[in-house]
Design a protein around this motif. Sequence first.
Motif, PDB file in Angstrom:
ATOM      1  N   GLN A  68       0.820  -1.223   0.000  1.00 10.84           N
ATOM      2  CA  GLN A  68       0.000   0.000   0.000  1.00 10.84           C
ATOM      3  C   GLN A  68       0.849   1.267   0.000  1.00 10.84           C
ATOM      4  O   GLN A  68       0.485   2.289  -0.569  1.00 10.84           O
ATOM      5  N   ASN A  69       1.981   1.233   0.676  1.00  5.33           N
ATOM      6  CA  ASN A  69       2.810   2.449   0.768  1.00  5.33           C
ATOM      7  C   ASN A  69       4.294   2.081   0.620  1.00  5.33           C
ATOM      8  O   ASN A  69       5.053   2.095   1.584  1.00  5.33           O
ATOM      9  N   PRO A  70       4.690   1.729  -0.608  1.00  7.70           N
ATOM     10  CA  PRO A  70       6.079   1.243  -0.772  1.00  7.70           C
ATOM     11  C   PRO A  70       7.146   2.272  -0.394  1.00  7.70           C
ATOM     12  O   PRO A  70       8.163   1.922   0.199  1.00  7.70           O
ATOM     13  N   THR A  71       6.887   3.551  -0.699  1.00  5.40           N
ATOM     14  CA  THR A  71       7.891   4.577  -0.387  1.00  5.40           C
ATOM     15  C   THR A  71       8.037   4.739   1.125  1.00  5.40           C
ATOM     16  O   THR A  71       9.155   4.809   1.645  1.00  5.40           O
ATOM     17  N   GLY A  72       6.892   4.768   1.834  1.00  2.00           N
ATOM     18  CA  GLY A  72       6.920   4.902   3.299  1.00  2.00           C
ATOM     19  C   GLY A  72       7.599   3.693   3.931  1.00  2.00           C
ATOM     20  O   GLY A  72       8.354   3.821   4.900  1.00  2.00           O
ATOM     21  N   PHE A  73       7.358   2.519   3.372  1.00  2.00           N
ATOM     22  CA  PHE A  73       7.954   1.284   3.893  1.00  2.00           C
ATOM     23  C   PHE A  73       9.467   1.313   3.690  1.00  2.00           C
ATOM     24  O   PHE A  73      10.245   1.072   4.619  1.00  2.00           O
ATOM     25  N   LYS A  74       9.869   1.664   2.450  1.00  2.00           N
ATOM     26  CA  LYS A  74      11.304   1.623   2.132  1.00  2.00           C
ATOM     27  C   LYS A  74      12.100   2.663   2.912  1.00  2.00           C
ATOM     28  O   LYS A  74      13.299   2.483   3.142  1.00  2.00           O
ATOM     29  N   SER A  75      11.424   3.762   3.287  1.00  2.00           N
ATOM     30  CA  SER A  75      12.156   4.801   4.026  1.00  2.00           C
ATOM     31  C   SER A  75      12.545   4.311   5.415  1.00  2.00           C
ATOM     32  O   SER A  75      13.347   4.939   6.102  1.00  2.00           O
ATOM     33  N   GLN A  76      11.970   3.166   5.835  1.00  2.00           N
ATOM     34  CA  GLN A  76      12.290   2.634   7.169  1.00  2.00           C
ATOM     35  C   GLN A  76      13.325   1.519   7.149  1.00  2.00           C
ATOM     36  O   GLN A  76      13.654   0.988   8.213  1.00  2.00           O
ATOM     37  N   ILE A  77      13.752   1.122   5.963  1.00  2.00           N
ATOM     38  CA  ILE A  77      14.693  -0.002   5.940  1.00  2.00           C
ATOM     39  C   ILE A  77      16.078   0.376   5.397  1.00  2.00           C
ATOM     40  O   ILE A  77      16.228   1.291   4.596  1.00  2.00           O
ATOM     41  N   ALA A  78      17.041  -0.348   5.910  1.00  2.00           N
ATOM     42  CA  ALA A  78      18.401  -0.259   5.357  1.00  2.00           C
ATOM     43  C   ALA A  78      18.777  -1.694   4.995  1.00  2.00           C
ATOM     44  O   ALA A  78      18.538  -2.609   5.789  1.00  2.00           O
ATOM     45  N   TYR A  79      19.325  -1.868   3.808  1.00  2.00           N
ATOM     46  CA  TYR A  79      19.583  -3.228   3.329  1.00  2.00           C
ATOM     47  C   TYR A  79      21.048  -3.395   2.935  1.00  2.00           C
ATOM     48  O   TYR A  79      21.616  -2.560   2.242  1.00  2.00           O
ATOM     49  N   ILE A  80      21.619  -4.475   3.397  1.00  2.00           N
ATOM     50  CA  ILE A  80      23.001  -4.797   3.007  1.00  2.00           C
ATOM     51  C   ILE A  80      22.976  -6.116   2.246  1.00  2.00           C
ATOM     52  O   ILE A  80      22.782  -7.178   2.851  1.00  2.00           O
ATOM     53  N   PRO A  81      23.114  -6.056   0.928  1.00  2.00           N
ATOM     54  CA  PRO A  81      23.033  -7.305   0.164  1.00  2.00           C
ATOM     55  C   PRO A  81      24.291  -8.159   0.315  1.00  2.00           C
ATOM     56  O   PRO A  81      25.339  -7.680   0.761  1.00  2.00           O
TER      57      PRO A  81
END
Lengths: 246, 427
Positions: A68-81
């Motif tokens: 529903q809110n991909p931008t809001g969701f992504k602003s909360q994550i940090a990812y290290i591949p």
Amino acid sequence: MGLKINNLSGGYAGNNVLKNVTFDVPNGSIVALIGLNGAGKSTTINHIIGELQPQMGTIELNGINLVQNPTGFKSQIAYIPEQPILYDELTLGEHLHLMLAAHNIDDEVAWQRAETLLKQFRLDDKLHWLPIHFSKGMRQKVMLISAFMLDAPLIIIDEPFLGLDTVAQKDVVRLIHEQANKGNSVLMTTHLLASAAEFVDQFVVLHDGKSRFIGTPQALAEENQLQLDQLDDFFGLVQRELADES
Amino acid sequence: MKVDSLFQERLRRAQKINFRYLRLLFNDHFILFLMIALGAGILGYRNLLTAHQSVTYWHSIWWQAISILWLLVGLQFGSLVTYFKPADRLYLFANDRDIIKSYLASAMRLSICYASVWQIIFIAVIAPILWRMDVDNWSRLFFLIIFVISYKMLLLMYERDKLFLKSRRLTIAIFEPDAIAEKILFRFLVPGTLLAFIIGLSTDQLNVMVIIWLLLAGIVVRYFAVTEVKSELFAIDWLRATAQAQIQQQRTLHFFALFAEVPHQPKTIKRRRYLDFLLKRLIKGQSSMFRLYLIRLARDTEILPLIVRLLLVGVVLIIALKSAPLWLITTIAAAILYLMTFQMLPLYDDTHQNLWTRLMPVSKTERLKSFASVQIIVAIPVILILVMIAIFIRPLKEMVVILATMLLVEFIMFKFYIPKNSHKIKK
């Protein structure tokens, strides 16, 4: 609240890898996603970071739904591949500034965090370097710095120790603890169960796209009649079990 | 697979790829570019040839210099085509003798064929001017063709020789391998001087030169020729050979990439520190995506040089066609702006391919907006330069028409073309 994965089914086009996966990563906790190759760890992570669309189920982080809110969701994550990803054209410093700007984080405050991390990983004199000049380990460190400086509510680390020297590995464990102490969640994948057992709160064992076990390292060890420091043998047991079944 | 059939197999595969790209090319913007550039070029050339009938005009030293320069540019076309792959270093290194004897021999034959075609094209283009410069005797023209092709052949042999570990290059004591001085000497100074002799000498003197050249070329060919016996003595410098093949392949792909999308192109970057000052000023207070697009563009080795080249082509065409009708000049200016935007689109797609970009909490609308803003930043100087050139060669009111057309094209690019062509981006 933290991360809530509820009945997640999905995968790649025409290949439904995950089947009703459900687990939580509460705020302030450290959860390790484990399993044999092909168990669905990477697919689960790709769903959480929004690279794949779930066929069923929900993914929520602190009440925000990914679909529903991909931008809001992504602003909360940090990812290290697992494999470092960098822009060939950007210097180390530019990568960090870009990340902060994209997350709308005050540059000055966050930059202090970044500087501390740069010193810690001995990259503080390489701010003007382009990725082409970095070794594999250094690239991985850039990914770690970019993620940890954000102070994001959820940090996802795919194989945190890959390509790092032992000093850096210890630093990563300390940083993971720091994040958890601040109330942020950490979700990681690893094959080094005995080392991870020393600092994770929960293991989520994935097998054939399903969550087969969710519990503390002690519980996993007890269930498989192993000592904590013998947990690396867990995958051997699973493989033997599979061979017996077949 | 035998070594001698390996080259043929690779040649077939390379031709298949080239034909595929050529099909893409001729279905794409290349036709548009070809029509404009060729049409304008032929028109300008015809004007030049018919406008000046006086003999003294064509006998000027400048025309001699231009002809020689043109032929020298032609000499740079047609490189050594070996189709070596990086993995050959591992799989073929034990068979240097057969590679040198059969594989490289096939590679040389093919390279000489390609290079000869290039030389003939370059001579054919300049032939009408040579004719007016009084190089109107067939034997002189014939020797010119023979000289250019044979010199190119010697250059290719010399290039092949560099691929051997036991290189016999005459200049090795004077120059470092691939030194600029070496390139200037063998690719420009020597052939330039000899071409000046061919054009300027009297018929008798030319006859002597023909004999000397044939003797000299024969000696050099003998020196660089790889015979059965010699092939036993050499080993291939695989690092150099595979690097040379990669560069050659990249050049071909770059050519196709000028006008069509070529997937899986190896990427290189240039730091271009001299642009840092400008970049700092332009990105100040701008969104993260704007920064990202602009920095990537500034350090890119494909898109930015391409835009600069397109702009140069536009400038040259407008100057060359100063007496052409207004619609043609306006079409050229508009086409340059369109092609420039078309060339920039891979920057948008490529940036999105990076997982880091996709993870950024930035919506598609914002990304598109930032990209369009970067396109404007590039379009402004392009429009200004083309309009400034037009001011010098056309009446003021025509310049206003050119400016208005370019602004209209830019509006269409910004408002419709870029959003429509970002269809690949789903998130």
